[in-house]
Design a protein around this motif. Sequence first.
Motif, mmCIF file in Angstrom:
data_model
loop_
_atom_site.group_PDB
_atom_site.id
_atom_site.type_symbol
_atom_site.label_atom_id
_atom_site.label_comp_id
_atom_site.label_asym_id
_atom_site.label_seq_id
_atom_site.Cartn_x
_atom_site.Cartn_y
_atom_site.Cartn_z
ATOM 1 N N MET A 156 37.135 25.552 53.325
ATOM 2 C CA MET A 156 36.517 25.684 52.002
ATOM 3 C C MET A 156 36.759 24.409 51.186
ATOM 4 S SD MET A 156 37.197 28.574 49.033
ATOM 5 C CE MET A 156 36.653 29.918 50.092
ATOM 6 N N ILE A 157 35.741 23.956 50.472
ATOM 7 C CA ILE A 157 35.858 22.773 49.637
ATOM 8 C C ILE A 157 36.821 23.060 48.484
ATOM 9 C CG2 ILE A 157 34.601 21.185 48.131
ATOM 10 C CD1 ILE A 157 32.115 21.757 49.791
ATOM 11 N N ASP A 158 37.703 22.103 48.213
ATOM 12 C CA ASP A 158 38.679 22.273 47.130
ATOM 13 C C ASP A 158 38.016 21.898 45.804
ATOM 14 O OD1 ASP A 158 40.832 22.359 45.413
ATOM 15 O OD2 ASP A 158 42.240 21.577 46.907
ATOM 16 N N LEU A 159 37.470 22.908 45.121
ATOM 17 C CA LEU A 159 36.748 22.656 43.875
ATOM 18 C C LEU A 159 37.676 22.216 42.752
ATOM 19 C CD1 LEU A 159 34.136 25.584 43.823
ATOM 20 C CD2 LEU A 159 33.830 23.219 44.562
ATOM 21 N N ALA A 160 38.946 22.615 42.838
ATOM 22 C CA ALA A 160 39.887 22.201 41.792
ATOM 23 C C ALA A 160 40.017 20.680 41.750
ATOM 24 C CB ALA A 160 41.255 22.846 42.023
ATOM 25 N N ILE A 161 40.090 20.064 42.920
ATOM 26 C CA ILE A 161 40.198 18.601 42.973
ATOM 27 C C ILE A 161 38.894 17.952 42.509
ATOM 28 C CG2 ILE A 161 40.431 16.630 44.528
ATOM 29 C CD1 ILE A 161 42.496 18.169 46.076
ATOM 30 N N ILE A 162 37.750 18.528 42.901
ATOM 31 C CA ILE A 162 36.463 17.986 42.468
ATOM 32 C C ILE A 162 36.349 18.040 40.950
ATOM 33 C CG2 ILE A 162 33.959 18.363 42.512
ATOM 34 C CD1 ILE A 162 34.280 19.339 45.396
ATOM 35 N N TRP A 163 36.704 19.185 40.375
ATOM 36 C CA TRP A 163 36.626 19.325 38.921
ATOM 37 C C TRP A 163 37.629 18.422 38.217
ATOM 38 C CZ3 TRP A 163 33.390 20.593 35.419
ATOM 39 C CH2 TRP A 163 32.356 21.507 35.685
ATOM 40 N N ALA A 164 38.830 18.295 38.769
ATOM 41 C CA ALA A 164 39.817 17.398 38.170
ATOM 42 C C ALA A 164 39.309 15.956 38.192
ATOM 43 C CB ALA A 164 41.143 17.504 38.919
ATOM 44 N N THR B 217 50.282 23.350 38.145
ATOM 45 C CA THR B 217 49.442 22.495 38.986
ATOM 46 C C THR B 217 47.952 22.791 38.784
ATOM 47 O OG1 THR B 217 49.397 24.023 40.857
ATOM 48 C CG2 THR B 217 51.274 22.502 40.720
ATOM 49 N N LEU B 218 47.135 21.945 39.366
ATOM 50 C CA LEU B 218 45.677 22.153 39.312
ATOM 51 C C LEU B 218 45.293 23.536 39.797
ATOM 52 C CD1 LEU B 218 44.354 18.818 40.906
ATOM 53 C CD2 LEU B 218 44.285 19.431 38.499
ATOM 54 N N TRP B 219 45.856 23.919 40.913
ATOM 55 C CA TRP B 219 45.427 25.154 41.566
ATOM 56 C C TRP B 219 45.919 26.390 40.814
ATOM 57 C CZ3 TRP B 219 47.587 20.856 43.824
ATOM 58 C CH2 TRP B 219 46.672 20.050 44.519
ATOM 59 N N GLN B 220 47.064 26.294 40.175
ATOM 60 C CA GLN B 220 47.555 27.415 39.371
ATOM 61 C C GLN B 220 46.709 27.629 38.121
ATOM 62 O OE1 GLN B 220 51.537 25.887 38.823
ATOM 63 N NE2 GLN B 220 52.420 27.301 40.326
ATOM 64 N N ALA B 221 46.120 26.560 37.604
ATOM 65 C CA ALA B 221 45.351 26.654 36.356
ATOM 66 C C ALA B 221 43.856 26.832 36.585
ATOM 67 C CB ALA B 221 45.582 25.394 35.516
ATOM 68 N N ALA B 222 43.434 26.779 37.841
ATOM 69 C CA ALA B 222 41.998 26.765 38.136
ATOM 70 C C ALA B 222 41.351 28.122 37.902
ATOM 71 C CB ALA B 222 41.774 26.331 39.581
ATOM 72 N N ALA B 223 40.089 28.089 37.521
ATOM 73 C CA ALA B 223 39.274 29.304 37.402
ATOM 74 C C ALA B 223 38.940 29.818 38.797
ATOM 75 C CB ALA B 223 37.995 28.975 36.632
ATOM 76 N N PRO B 224 38.423 31.044 38.900
ATOM 77 C CA PRO B 224 38.004 31.548 40.213
ATOM 78 C C PRO B 224 36.989 30.614 40.877
ATOM 79 C CG PRO B 224 38.037 33.321 38.605
ATOM 80 C CD PRO B 224 38.280 32.062 37.847
ATOM 81 N N HIS B 225 36.992 30.614 42.182
ATOM 82 C CA HIS B 225 36.122 29.720 42.956
ATOM 83 C C HIS B 225 34.659 29.880 42.564
ATOM 84 C CE1 HIS B 225 33.839 28.308 46.503
ATOM 85 N NE2 HIS B 225 34.843 27.434 46.639
ATOM 86 N N SER B 226 34.213 31.112 42.383
ATOM 87 C CA SER B 226 32.801 31.353 42.044
ATOM 88 C C SER B 226 32.446 30.752 40.682
ATOM 89 C CB SER B 226 32.508 32.856 42.045
ATOM 90 O OG SER B 226 33.368 33.532 41.143
ATOM 91 N N SER B 227 33.361 30.843 39.716
ATOM 92 C CA SER B 227 33.111 30.268 38.390
ATOM 93 C C SER B 227 33.041 28.749 38.457
ATOM 94 C CB SER B 227 34.220 30.676 37.416
ATOM 95 O OG SER B 227 34.275 32.083 37.278
ATOM 96 N N GLN B 228 33.956 28.157 39.213
ATOM 97 C CA GLN B 228 33.939 26.703 39.355
ATOM 98 C C GLN B 228 32.662 26.224 40.035
ATOM 99 O OE1 GLN B 228 37.653 25.838 41.431
ATOM 100 N NE2 GLN B 228 38.504 25.052 39.519
ATOM 101 N N LEU B 229 32.232 26.964 41.052
ATOM 102 C CA LEU B 229 31.026 26.575 41.784
ATOM 103 C C LEU B 229 29.790 26.676 40.900
ATOM 104 C CD1 LEU B 229 29.758 25.712 44.451
ATOM 105 C CD2 LEU B 229 29.600 28.135 45.087
ATOM 106 N N PHE B 230 29.686 27.751 40.129
ATOM 107 C CA PHE B 230 28.536 27.939 39.237
ATOM 108 C C PHE B 230 28.443 26.806 38.217
ATOM 109 C CE2 PHE B 230 26.735 29.642 35.285
ATOM 110 C CZ PHE B 230 25.484 30.054 35.746
ATOM 111 N N ALA B 231 29.592 26.475 37.606
ATOM 112 C CA ALA B 231 29.595 25.404 36.609
ATOM 113 C C ALA B 231 29.336 24.045 37.247
ATOM 114 C CB ALA B 231 30.929 25.398 35.869
ATOM 115 N N LEU B 232 29.787 23.879 38.480
ATOM 116 C CA LEU B 232 29.616 22.597 39.165
ATOM 117 C C LEU B 232 28.140 22.296 39.415
ATOM 118 C CD1 LEU B 232 31.142 20.215 40.411
ATOM 119 C CD2 LEU B 232 31.162 21.473 42.580
ATOM 120 N N ILE B 233 27.358 23.328 39.663
ATOM 121 C CA ILE B 233 25.913 23.132 39.872
ATOM 122 C C ILE B 233 25.281 22.531 38.613
ATOM 123 C CG2 ILE B 233 23.716 24.305 40.276
ATOM 124 C CD1 ILE B 233 25.322 26.350 41.977
ATOM 125 N N GLY B 234 25.650 23.087 37.463
ATOM 126 C CA GLY B 234 25.118 22.558 36.206
ATOM 127 C C GLY B 234 25.547 21.122 35.958
#
Length: 334
Positions: A1-9, A286-303
């Motif tokens: 699975m792609i690490d969206l937390a790192i992408i968003w950071a 850490t990034l991963w402790q503070a991250a939103a759910p994967h689905s939320s991060q993915l939805f926002a990442l599209i925008g």
Amino acid sequence: MIDLAIIWASIIALGVLIYIVLDGFDLGIGILFPFIKNHKHRDVMMNSVAPVWDGNETWMVLGGAGLFAAFPLVYATVLSALYIPIILMLVSLIFRGVAFEFRFKAHRSKYLWDWAFIWGSTLASFFQGVILGAYIQGIHVVNNAYAGGPLDWLTPFSLFTGVGVVMMYAALGCAWLILKTKEDLQQSMYHLMPKLLIGLLVIFVGVSLYTPFIHPEIASRWFTMPNLLYLSPVPVLVLLFSWLILRACRTQCDKQPFLYILCLVLITYAGFLISLWPNIIPPSVTLWQAAAPHSSQLFALIGVGILLPIIIAYTILTYWVFKNKVGVDDEGYH
């Protein structure tokens, strides 16, 4: 699975860096106003950023929205901890924006708008530095909520970093004016830049020495082997680019000071990220402790994937269209 937390950071870190650079020299113009008494030269200073200044703050909005979407815990705790300096920064930016627009229309009250522009720019920069210092010191989080007091941000270190950001933005603004202006105003900036650079280096040394004392893990990251060997180029590059800026001012090259100070900002920003990684709320979340759910991060990442290239494209286009120098006799912003 792609690490969206790192992408968003990475996206947020990029947005913050672009904001520091673009709104940095923009705010630096106001900080430098007291050094320039000639009203026509002040007009030129404002005209040099008039087409771009409000667009520069787009990146602040992007960073805040990114935190809300991808790291809601950071958004909630950091804003709770730093509510007062953030509000003061925003009020200063409002004052500055109003002064920017009204100054060109005023006659008898022009000097008042000059002072509003100076104080709005300086205080906005100062409180950004205070926010940075308070963030580096660490934020007390218990059960995913801020557990500190309303004035925990107010410390000698945060005030020191506040002055440091003012100095850094002033140096960015000075380099920008060397690039964009000519004749007497440009000469004034050539003579001012070495003084600003020396002050900036003093700030860098102070922050670099104090930060390891408040965070032992940062000290071990920078001053133990083999990290000491790997990271030793950072201070060497800071000194190198500082020398290159001084040389460029001495030989009066108009493009190099801005390019070199951008490199200096990039190096110090990289050092800041290295010191805190992987924590997004120092000293322990850490990034991963503070991250939103994967689905939320993915939805926002599209925008963001759609909007970010558009923002970058119109930013580049704006700077390209207004790439020429600005002079006293040129038609400016009205």
